[in-house]
Design a protein around this motif. Structure first.
Motif, PDB file in Angstrom:
ATOM      1  N   ILE A  12       0.472  -1.688   0.005  1.00 11.21           N
ATOM      2  CA  ILE A  12      -0.373  -0.367   0.222  1.00 11.21           C
ATOM      3  C   ILE A  12       0.628   0.938   0.031  1.00 11.21           C
ATOM      4  CG2 ILE A  12      -1.817   1.299   1.808  1.00 11.21           C
ATOM      5  CD1 ILE A  12      -2.767  -1.227   2.304  1.00 11.21           C
ATOM      6  N   VAL A  13       1.776   1.474   1.047  1.00 13.83           N
ATOM      7  CA  VAL A  13       2.834   2.717   0.759  1.00 13.83           C
ATOM      8  C   VAL A  13       3.676   2.578  -0.175  1.00 13.83           C
ATOM      9  CG1 VAL A  13       4.573   3.272   1.907  1.00 13.83           C
ATOM     10  CG2 VAL A  13       2.836   2.348   3.723  1.00 13.83           C
ATOM     11  N   SER A  14       4.392   1.626  -0.586  1.00  8.80           N
ATOM     12  CA  SER A  14       4.749   1.871  -2.286  1.00  8.80           C
ATOM     13  C   SER A  14       3.661   2.031  -3.589  1.00  8.80           C
ATOM     14  CB  SER A  14       5.246   0.040  -2.650  1.00  8.80           C
ATOM     15  OG  SER A  14       6.087   0.080  -1.549  1.00  8.80           O
ATOM     16  N   LEU A  15       2.660   1.460  -3.555  1.00  9.19           N
ATOM     17  CA  LEU A  15       1.883   2.029  -4.438  1.00  9.19           C
ATOM     18  C   LEU A  15       1.750   4.257  -4.181  1.00  9.19           C
ATOM     19  CD1 LEU A  15      -0.184   1.648  -6.974  1.00  9.19           C
ATOM     20  CD2 LEU A  15      -2.135   1.350  -5.391  1.00  9.19           C
ATOM     21  N   PHE A  16       1.351   3.942  -2.836  1.00 10.03           N
ATOM     22  CA  PHE A  16       1.050   5.632  -3.122  1.00 10.03           C
ATOM     23  C   PHE A  16       2.515   6.295  -3.424  1.00 10.03           C
ATOM     24  CE2 PHE A  16       2.231   9.138  -0.102  1.00 10.03           C
ATOM     25  CZ  PHE A  16       1.036   9.890  -0.347  1.00 10.03           C
ATOM     26  N   PHE A  17       3.350   5.713  -2.799  1.00 14.98           N
ATOM     27  CA  PHE A  17       4.628   6.028  -3.441  1.00 14.98           C
ATOM     28  C   PHE A  17       4.435   6.192  -4.380  1.00 14.98           C
ATOM     29  CE2 PHE A  17       9.232   6.259  -3.997  1.00 14.98           C
ATOM     30  CZ  PHE A  17       9.667   7.354  -2.890  1.00 14.98           C
ATOM     31  N   PHE A  18       4.704   5.337  -5.368  1.00 16.26           N
ATOM     32  CA  PHE A  18       4.460   5.775  -6.912  1.00 16.26           C
ATOM     33  C   PHE A  18       3.222   6.925  -7.419  1.00 16.26           C
ATOM     34  CE2 PHE A  18       3.044   4.151 -11.554  1.00 16.26           C
ATOM     35  CZ  PHE A  18       3.861   4.610 -12.308  1.00 16.26           C
ATOM     36  N   CYS A  19       1.922   6.808  -6.760  1.00 13.08           N
ATOM     37  CA  CYS A  19       1.611   7.697  -7.040  1.00 13.08           C
ATOM     38  C   CYS A  19       1.966   9.106  -6.741  1.00 13.08           C
ATOM     39  CB  CYS A  19      -0.022   7.971  -6.391  1.00 13.08           C
ATOM     40  SG  CYS A  19      -0.787   6.759  -7.555  1.00 13.08           S
ATOM     41  N   TRP A  20       2.779   8.738  -5.838  1.00 14.71           N
ATOM     42  CA  TRP A  20       2.990  10.944  -4.984  1.00 14.71           C
ATOM     43  C   TRP A  20       4.059  10.834  -6.125  1.00 14.71           C
ATOM     44  CZ3 TRP A  20       0.958  14.299  -2.280  1.00 14.71           C
ATOM     45  CH2 TRP A  20       1.711  15.037  -1.377  1.00 14.71           C
ATOM     46  N   PHE A  21       5.298   9.862  -6.718  1.00 17.59           N
ATOM     47  CA  PHE A  21       6.070  10.546  -7.255  1.00 17.59           C
ATOM     48  C   PHE A  21       5.574  11.143  -8.569  1.00 17.59           C
ATOM     49  CE2 PHE A  21       9.367   9.124 -10.404  1.00 17.59           C
ATOM     50  CZ  PHE A  21      10.603   9.908 -10.278  1.00 17.59           C
ATOM     51  N   ILE A  22       5.140  10.303  -9.117  1.00 16.82           N
ATOM     52  CA  ILE A  22       4.017  11.169  -9.880  1.00 16.82           C
ATOM     53  C   ILE A  22       3.529  12.549 -10.364  1.00 16.82           C
ATOM     54  CG2 ILE A  22       2.351  10.746 -12.400  1.00 16.82           C
ATOM     55  CD1 ILE A  22       4.656   8.410 -11.995  1.00 16.82           C
ATOM     56  N   ALA A  23       2.382  12.533  -9.614  1.00 23.15           N
ATOM     57  CA  ALA A  23       2.785  13.987  -8.753  1.00 23.15           C
ATOM     58  C   ALA A  23       3.508  15.005  -8.469  1.00 23.15           C
ATOM     59  CB  ALA A  23       1.640  13.754  -7.559  1.00 23.15           C
ATOM     60  N   GLY A  24       4.869  14.358  -8.416  1.00 30.37           N
ATOM     61  CA  GLY A  24       5.592  15.213  -7.872  1.00 30.37           C
ATOM     62  C   GLY A  24       6.559  16.106  -9.065  1.00 30.37           C
ATOM     63  N   ASN A  25       6.381  15.102  -9.925  1.00 26.07           N
ATOM     64  CA  ASN A  25       6.805  14.927 -11.228  1.00 26.07           C
ATOM     65  C   ASN A  25       6.535  16.396 -11.920  1.00 26.07           C
ATOM     66  OD1 ASN A  25       8.788  12.765 -12.390  1.00 26.07           O
ATOM     67  ND2 ASN A  25       8.031  12.011 -11.216  1.00 26.07           N
ATOM     68  N   VAL A  26       4.720  15.579 -11.857  1.00 27.52           N
ATOM     69  CA  VAL A  26       3.640  16.785 -12.357  1.00 27.52           C
ATOM     70  C   VAL A  26       4.112  18.447 -11.594  1.00 27.52           C
ATOM     71  CG1 VAL A  26       1.604  18.237 -12.594  1.00 27.52           C
ATOM     72  CG2 VAL A  26       2.153  15.714 -13.489  1.00 27.52           C
ATOM     73  N   TRP A  27       4.817  18.530 -10.220  1.00 32.71           N
ATOM     74  CA  TRP A  27       4.312  20.067  -9.544  1.00 32.71           C
ATOM     75  C   TRP A  27       5.953  20.435 -10.130  1.00 32.71           C
ATOM     76  CZ3 TRP A  27       2.471  16.333  -4.800  1.00 32.71           C
ATOM     77  CH2 TRP A  27       1.401  16.512  -4.633  1.00 32.71           C
ATOM     78  N   ILE A  28       6.627  20.468 -10.311  1.00 35.52           N
ATOM     79  CA  ILE A  28       7.779  20.026 -10.142  1.00 35.52           C
ATOM     80  C   ILE A  28       9.105  21.121 -11.988  1.00 35.52           C
ATOM     81  CG2 ILE A  28      10.966  19.635 -10.000  1.00 35.52           C
ATOM     82  CD1 ILE A  28       9.722  17.881  -7.412  1.00 35.52           C
ATOM     83  N   TYR A  29       8.168  19.794 -12.474  1.00 30.65           N
ATOM     84  CA  TYR A  29       8.590  20.084 -14.148  1.00 30.65           C
ATOM     85  C   TYR A  29       7.350  20.610 -14.070  1.00 30.65           C
ATOM     86  CZ  TYR A  29      11.185  15.797 -13.673  1.00 30.65           C
ATOM     87  OH  TYR A  29      12.781  14.892 -13.877  1.00 30.65           O
ATOM     88  N   SER A  30       6.791  21.352 -14.023  1.00 35.79           N
ATOM     89  CA  SER A  30       5.746  22.162 -14.445  1.00 35.79           C
ATOM     90  C   SER A  30       5.455  23.548 -14.670  1.00 35.79           C
ATOM     91  CB  SER A  30       4.277  21.937 -13.932  1.00 35.79           C
ATOM     92  OG  SER A  30       4.541  22.401 -12.807  1.00 35.79           O
ATOM     93  N   ILE A  31       6.460  24.201 -13.473  1.00 36.43           N
ATOM     94  CA  ILE A  31       7.160  25.199 -13.180  1.00 36.43           C
ATOM     95  C   ILE A  31       8.609  25.547 -13.299  1.00 36.43           C
ATOM     96  CG2 ILE A  31       4.967  25.295 -11.447  1.00 36.43           C
ATOM     97  CD1 ILE A  31       7.382  25.247  -9.462  1.00 36.43           C
ATOM     98  N   TYR A  32       9.251  24.921 -14.319  1.00 38.03           N
ATOM     99  CA  TYR A  32      10.765  24.597 -14.724  1.00 38.03           C
ATOM    100  C   TYR A  32      11.040  25.980 -15.736  1.00 38.03           C
ATOM    101  CZ  TYR A  32      15.213  23.996 -16.495  1.00 38.03           C
ATOM    102  OH  TYR A  32      16.804  23.539 -16.162  1.00 38.03           O
TER     103      TYR A  32
END
Length: 154
Positions: free
Chosen positions: A83-103
């Motif tokens: 469960i934690v690994s699945l959450f971590f994977f989804c959170w990683f994808i969200a982080g990519n969007v948040w960080i790369y979108s304002i580059y």
């Protein structure tokens, strides 16, 4: 580690130690940077939250990996780890969007107080995500090369 054919060998000692040290220190650094600069990126407030949560979840994954061998946590640790690994994977994808979108954001707070992001916070988050991709690529390369080089004659 090696499988039944002996195709994958462990990483050399110094490389293995360096990777483990980095992976042990990184979650604490993510948590610290996210906490210190929590309100220093109005352009994308989720950058600091991403680091905070990633640090905490990484530490949780480390603790869950220890529990089965040092406690009476039983079979539930595999479920929680999944469960934690699945959450971590989804959170990683969200982080990519948040960080790369304002580059690349404006780092100067005096120019615009609403449209800037602290340089340390942003670059740390940016390179943390890049580091994860680099590790993934190296792991895939190592696995493929070890299978081709060592199993080619089988």
């Amino acid at each position: 580690m090696s499988d039944s054919n002996g195709c994958i060998r462990p990483l050399p000692g110094p490389v293995n130690v360096c990777i483990k040290v980095i992976l042990c220190v990184l979650p604490f650094a993510e948590f610290a940077i996210g906490a210190i600069y929590q309100r220093d990126c109005p352009r994308q407030p989720y950058v600091a939250i991403y680091l905070l949560v990633t640090g905490v979840v990484s530490i949780m994954l480390a603790v869950l990996s220890i529990l089965p061998s040092h406690g009476h946590f039983g079979n539930h640790s595999a479920i929680w780890s999944g469960i934690v690994s699945l959450f971590f994977f989804c959170w990683f994808i969200a982080g990519n969007v948040w960080i790369y979108s304002i580059y690349e954001p404006n780092y100067n707070k005096t120019v615009s107080t609403e449209n800037y992001c602290n340089k340390t916070l942003y670059l740390f988050a940016f390179w943390t995500i890049n580091f994860n991709y680099i590790l993934l690529g190296l792991a895939l390369l190592y696995t493929c090369c070890s299978r081709l080089c060592l199993c080619g004659g089988d």
